[in-house]
Design an enzyme around this catalytic site. Structure first.
Site, PDB file in Angstrom:
ATOM      1  CB  SER A  95      11.177   6.271 -14.254  1.00  0.00           C
ATOM      2  OG  SER A  95      10.029   7.070 -14.278  1.00  0.00           O
ATOM      3  CB  SER A  96      12.072   9.578 -10.197  1.00  0.00           C
ATOM      4  OG  SER A  96      10.804   9.293  -9.735  1.00  0.00           O
ATOM      5  CG  HIS A 156      12.049  14.868  11.780  1.00  0.00           C
ATOM      6  ND1 HIS A 156      11.942  16.077  11.150  1.00  0.00           N
ATOM      7  CD2 HIS A 156      11.509  13.978  10.934  1.00  0.00           C
ATOM      8  CE1 HIS A 156      11.359  15.911   9.969  1.00  0.00           C
ATOM      9  NE2 HIS A 156      11.091  14.653   9.822  1.00  0.00           N
ATOM     10  CG  HIS A 157      11.487  10.504   9.620  1.00  0.00           C
ATOM     11  ND1 HIS A 157      10.163  10.389   9.296  1.00  0.00           N
ATOM     12  CD2 HIS A 157      11.945  11.576   8.915  1.00  0.00           C
ATOM     13  CE1 HIS A 157       9.831  11.331   8.421  1.00  0.00           C
ATOM     14  NE2 HIS A 157      10.888  12.064   8.182  1.00  0.00           N
ATOM     15  CE1 TYR A 175       8.142  19.817   3.871  1.00  0.00           C
ATOM     16  CE2 TYR A 175       9.913  18.280   4.338  1.00  0.00           C
ATOM     17  CZ  TYR A 175       8.943  19.162   4.775  1.00  0.00           C
ATOM     18  OH  TYR A 175       8.779  19.360   6.101  1.00  0.00           O
ATOM     19  CG  HIS A 183      12.030  15.022   5.980  1.00  0.00           C
ATOM     20  ND1 HIS A 183      10.945  14.607   6.701  1.00  0.00           N
ATOM     21  CD2 HIS A 183      11.883  16.336   5.814  1.00  0.00           C
ATOM     22  CE1 HIS A 183      10.183  15.643   6.972  1.00  0.00           C
ATOM     23  NE2 HIS A 183      10.716  16.717   6.453  1.00  0.00           N
ATOM     24  CE  LYS A 221       5.230  27.017  -0.114  1.00  0.00           C
ATOM     25  NZ  LYS A 221       4.603  27.552  -1.341  1.00  0.00           N
ATOM     26  CD1 TRP A 266       5.717   3.548   4.281  1.00  0.00           C
ATOM     27  CD2 TRP A 266       7.082   4.318   2.698  1.00  0.00           C
ATOM     28  NE1 TRP A 266       6.036   4.850   4.586  1.00  0.00           N
ATOM     29  CE2 TRP A 266       6.863   5.344   3.629  1.00  0.00           C
ATOM     30  CE3 TRP A 266       7.916   4.581   1.609  1.00  0.00           C
ATOM     31  CZ2 TRP A 266       7.452   6.608   3.518  1.00  0.00           C
ATOM     32  CZ3 TRP A 266       8.490   5.843   1.500  1.00  0.00           C
ATOM     33  CH2 TRP A 266       8.255   6.837   2.442  1.00  0.00           C
ATOM     34  CG  HIS A 302      -1.600   1.316   1.472  1.00  0.00           C
ATOM     35  ND1 HIS A 302      -2.556   1.828   0.630  1.00  0.00           N
ATOM     36  CD2 HIS A 302      -1.435   2.239   2.455  1.00  0.00           C
ATOM     37  CE1 HIS A 302      -2.971   3.004   1.093  1.00  0.00           C
ATOM     38  NE2 HIS A 302      -2.293   3.291   2.207  1.00  0.00           N
ATOM     39  NE  ARG A 344       3.763   3.279  10.830  1.00  0.00           N
ATOM     40  CZ  ARG A 344       4.616   4.028  10.117  1.00  0.00           C
ATOM     41  NH1 ARG A 344       5.538   4.760  10.726  1.00  0.00           N
ATOM     42  NH2 ARG A 344       4.561   4.050   8.808  1.00  0.00           N
ATOM     43  CD  GLU A 396       9.396  10.355  -2.324  1.00  0.00           C
ATOM     44  OE1 GLU A 396      10.379  10.655  -3.017  1.00  0.00           O
ATOM     45  OE2 GLU A 396       8.305  10.006  -2.792  1.00  0.00           O
ATOM     46  CB  SER A 442      -0.288  28.542  -5.288  1.00  0.00           C
ATOM     47  OG  SER A 442       0.226  28.122  -4.061  1.00  0.00           O
ATOM     48  CB  THR A 499       4.791  25.138   6.504  1.00  0.00           C
ATOM     49  OG1 THR A 499       5.969  24.388   6.222  1.00  0.00           O
ATOM     50  CG2 THR A 499       3.597  24.359   6.003  1.00  0.00           C
ATOM     51  CG  ASP A 520       6.463  18.328 -26.361  1.00  0.00           C
ATOM     52  OD1 ASP A 520       6.850  17.713 -25.362  1.00  0.00           O
ATOM     53  OD2 ASP A 520       5.613  17.877 -27.148  1.00  0.00           O
TER      54      ASP A 520
END
Lengths: 517, 300
Positions: free
Chosen positions: A160-161, A293-294, A248, A244, A322, A132, A67, A441, A246, A259, A319, A96
């Site tokens: 690819s990315s 922080h993870h 963002y 991290h 924004k 994951w 998932h 979890r 990722e 926006s 943040t 293009d």
């Protein structure tokens, strides 16, 4: 125009047109969204009541892992790349993408990569079951044999990315119409430019860490094994140095979409454009220096915990800028509440909520209590789903008329919004309570005192799932039988080059660059 | 040509989807190979990728030589190559980062430093941290799961300097960067003969480097007991130098292609991007080696 699209399947297989490739990205990501959503429904069905009802615990672990992987790498990321493909050339006045053939390659890697990843479900030993985040040694010493397919799948998806991002950077830096200076770029283009930079910077990090796993598993190295002098915590450091930024990567393009939408339906220009650009850049910079922080419960030295705590809290500043700007844009605006605007407002409210729980998690001493609990699951679904997915949905309703020349049914769109909004909150608010009460979890079963809120959460999740089927129906119905529209400006308050084009947008646009004043 | 003269949008192409298929086959085949499924799919994928890349690069070169590339498209290629190299920098940064973390934090902690030393001591009571790591924690605890190397490749002392391979490798690679620059300079002045000579020298130096690197690996495996399995020193040493060696191989190959193109009369003083891109890659590989020389060999 000299050429329209080619006939038959070749149009898609051999495409170099940014609109066709964008369309493929969007449909692919929707398919992955439904696949990952199916896995989520299996998870929530199993957790509907305590005890094991539907699946075996081993399979449950595969579901949580798949998932997460499918949603992050298959649904959300490609969906925003699809949006980038469609919209960036239209918004900057380019004919293009800069490198159209590489664009096709970036897309077509994905079906192969995810077919490989999904095929592990049917292999002996089952799909990856280590979460994951694939922490070592779960993903190395104790991994199923299929982990090798997972690793090589991640390698090609990462390639690819990287190619997709290089293409976006080259397009934005090099193909802007005359007069389209950097500080005139629509915010969606800005956020994607910064996102693409983040991707080029961290996808190789992900490739590096899975390569170390590959070596540890198959070739006897000891990167993540203390017996050989390595360190399993090293895995977490490298993973989160990728992971991290990722998050963002996932949320910045969502900021860009919102926006664009909020000013349109407020009939006011975006408040604080340049502060938005600087805030986005600040968030991107900070994303590189907060990863641990993870990892507050890994036994880091106290100085490290303090540093990562305060650095993380700093992110609240840009943040906050924004959120302030979005709200101020709406302030005293002439607001109307079409479906894209509803999703965008929900985004602002729910994303802010997810941001606040993020601040709670950033408090190192408190995090030791919340860590790996359902509170974390609730937190990141508020930013991933109510953040990225709501914004994506808003963007699709917003630009769909421009893409296909048909208007969606406003009543059906609003119906989807309310089912999704209510279902989402019913699904994920209780998870915060569960986590604070101590439910860990990723477990297939739970203690009896967690029963009620789990049942509520599952009901909300089913509702949210149903809303996505309605979304699929709405999109298909719009394309097949929507009311035709040829207005250049679908929305009266919309600004930007894409709204100067005919509707539906022709196959080739801006073959001669527009003049931007 | 699908649009007017302002922009070049290539026609539909069969190459990308075939390249994607090749990568998919290679990923599947590599997984099968490691799971004892034979190597035929991997080889088919690799062969397909080689063929597609050959045709793809040939197409791009022909388009350029036919004058189809606008200045704008050329700038796109420049951006593309630059950001690709940046992604490679980040790839090496991971392995350097792992090395620094292990050397300055993880190993000292394993050896009992830091405020968790009481706990660590319960798990690995006999282990002392050192770098290069000659005795692994497993060995210290009497297990032979990971056996440290007999010798390492660190700086051997001034008296043995001349027989120290990494020094020669450094000299060879640094020289090749200079000769590569000479070749560039020659082409800037339309001196085709000098270009071919200096580029030929660069390719030769690249090959010499690879031969020396092979010697070093052979020596490490057969004489020094230094392998991928000999603990974290072997892991970091072989992964860092191995990926570097792989990149040198790629770089040498890229420069060799440019040499062949030079001999065929491609390039001019104002258009030589194929060569320039390869030379950037080569200088990048060179800089990585300087980092390796310092942190893997000298300061060990």
């Amino acid at each position: 125009m000299a050429h329209g699209p080619a006939k038959g399947i070749g149009r898609w297989l051999f495409a170099t047109n940014h609109k066709d490739i964008g369309t493929m990205y969007l449909w692919f990501s929707f398919a992955m969204f439904l696949l990952g959503g199916t896995f989520a429904m299996i998870i929530r069905a199993e957790l509907f009541a305590p005890g094991m009802q539907l699946v075996k615990p081993e399979f449950f672990n595969q579901m949580t892992t798949m998932h997460g992987l499918v949603m992050v790498f298959g649904a959300i990321m490609p969906s925003f790349v699809g949006l980038a493909n469609w919209m960036i050339p239209l918004q900057i006045g380019a004919p293009d993408m800069a490198l159209p053939r590489m664009n096709n390659l970036s897309f077509w890697i994905l079906p192969f990569g995810f077919a490989l990843l999904a095929s592990t479900l049917f292999m002996e030993g089952g799909a990856p079951n280590f979460g994951w985040t694939f922490y070592a040694p779960l993903s190395t010493t104790y991994a199923p044999d299929t982990v090798n397919f997972f690793i090589f799948g991640v390698h090609i998806i990462g390639a690819s990315s990287i190619m997709g991002s290089i293409n976006i950077i080259a397009t934005v830096l090099n193909l802007r119409a005359p007069g389209m200076t950097m500080m005139k770029l629509p915010l969606f283009v800005w956020t994607w430019l910064i996102t693409a930079f983040l991707l080029v910077a961290v996808m190789p990090v992900l490739a590096g860490v899975v390569t170390m796993m590959l070596m540890d598993i198959n070739f006897g190295t000891s990167f993540f094994d203390a017996a050989g002098g390595g360190d399993p915590v090293l895995f977490q450091h490298i993973f989160w140095f990728f992971g991290h930024p990722e998050v963002y990567i996932i949320i910045l393009p969502a900021f860009g979409v919102v926006s664009a939408i909020i000013p349109t339906f407020s009939r006011k220009p975006l408040f604080g454009y340049s502060s938005m650009v600087y805030a986005t850049s600040a968030i991107a910079f900070l994303s590189f220096i907060v990863w641990a922080h993870h990892m507050f419960t890994t036994g880091m030295p106290i100085a490290g915990e303090l540093y990562f705590m305060y650095a993380t809290m700093l992110i609240a500043v840009p943040t906050g800028v924004k959120v302030f700007n979005w709200i101020t844009t709406m302030f005293r605006g002439s607001l109307s509440f079409e479906t894209p605007m509803l999703f965008a407002i929900a985004f602002v409210i729910l994303f802010t909520f997810g941001g606040f729980t993020g601040l709670m998690l950033a408090v190192a001493p408190a995090d030791i209590q919340y860590h790996d609990s359902y509170f974390v699951v609730g937190h990141f679904h508020y930013v991933m789903v109510a953040g990225a997915v709501f914004s994506m949905t808003a963007g699709i309703y917003y630009w769909l008329p421009k893409w296909c020349g048909k208007m969606y049914d406003e009543t059906m769109g609003k119906l989807q919004f309310w089912i999704a909004f209510i279902g989402f909150n019913i699904a994920f608010i209780p998870q915060h309570f569960l986590g604070l009460a101590g439910m860990p979890r990723r477990y297939a079963d739970y203690a009896l005192q967690f029963s009620d809120w789990n049942m509520v959460s599952s009901i909300g999740a089913f509702m949210y799932g149903a809303a996505q089927l309605l979304f699929l129906y709405n999109v298909i119905r719009t394309i097949v039988a929507g009311e035709p529209t040829s207005e250049e400006k679908t929305w009266e308050g919309a600004e930007g080059l894409e709204w100067t084009l005919p509707t539906p947008a022709p196959f080739h646009t801006f073959s001669t660059p527009p003049e931007v004043k | 040509m699908a649009t007017d003269s302002n922009y070049y949008v290539p026609e539909e192409s069969r190459l990308p989807v075939l390249a994607a298929m090749a990568l998919g086959l290679m990923a599947l085949g590599a997984g099968l190979l490691l799971n004892d499924g034979g190597n035929s799919i991997l080889l088919v994928g690799a062969a397909l990728l080689v063929v597609v890349m050959y045709i793809w690069f040939r197409t791009v070169i022909r388009e350029n030589m036919a004058g189809m590339n606008s200045d704008q498209l050329k700038r796109s290629y420049v951006w593309g190559m630059s950001w690709f190299i940046f992604s490679e920098v980040m790839f090496f940064a991971v392995f350097f980062g792992a090395l620094f973390y292990i050397r300055t934090l993880a190993l000292p902690w394993l050896g009992g430093e830091g405020d968790k030393s009481d706990m660590i001591h319960l798990v690995w009571p006999e282990f002392t941290a050192q770098w290069p790591l000659m005795e692994t924690p497993a060995q210290a605890a009497g297990s032979n799961e990971f056996v440290g190397p007999d010798q390492n490749l660190s700086f051997p002392g001034w008296d043995k300097l001349m027989g120290w391979l990494p020094l020669w490798n450094t000299i060879v690679l640094l020289t090749s960067s200079v000769t590569c620059h000479f070749a560039h300079h020659a082409m800037k002045h339309d001196d085709r003969k000098k270009f071919n000579i200096w580029l030929g020298v660069t390719v030769a130096l690249g090959i010499i480097f690879l031969v020396l690197q092979y010697e070093e690996y052979h020596h490490a495996y057969t004489k020094m007991g230094l392998t991928l399995e000999s603990g974290i020193y072997g892991s970091t040493f072989f992964m860092l130098t191995g990926f570097h060696g792989f990149h040198v191989t790629m770089g040498t190959f890229m420069l060799l292609i440019q040499l062949i193109r030079g001999l065929k009369g491609h390039f001019s003083s104002d258009d030589q991007f194929g060569f320039e891109a390869s030379s950037w890659y080569w200088h990048f590989v060179d800089v990585v080696w300087v980092g390796l020389f310092l942190f893997v060999y000298v300061l060990a």
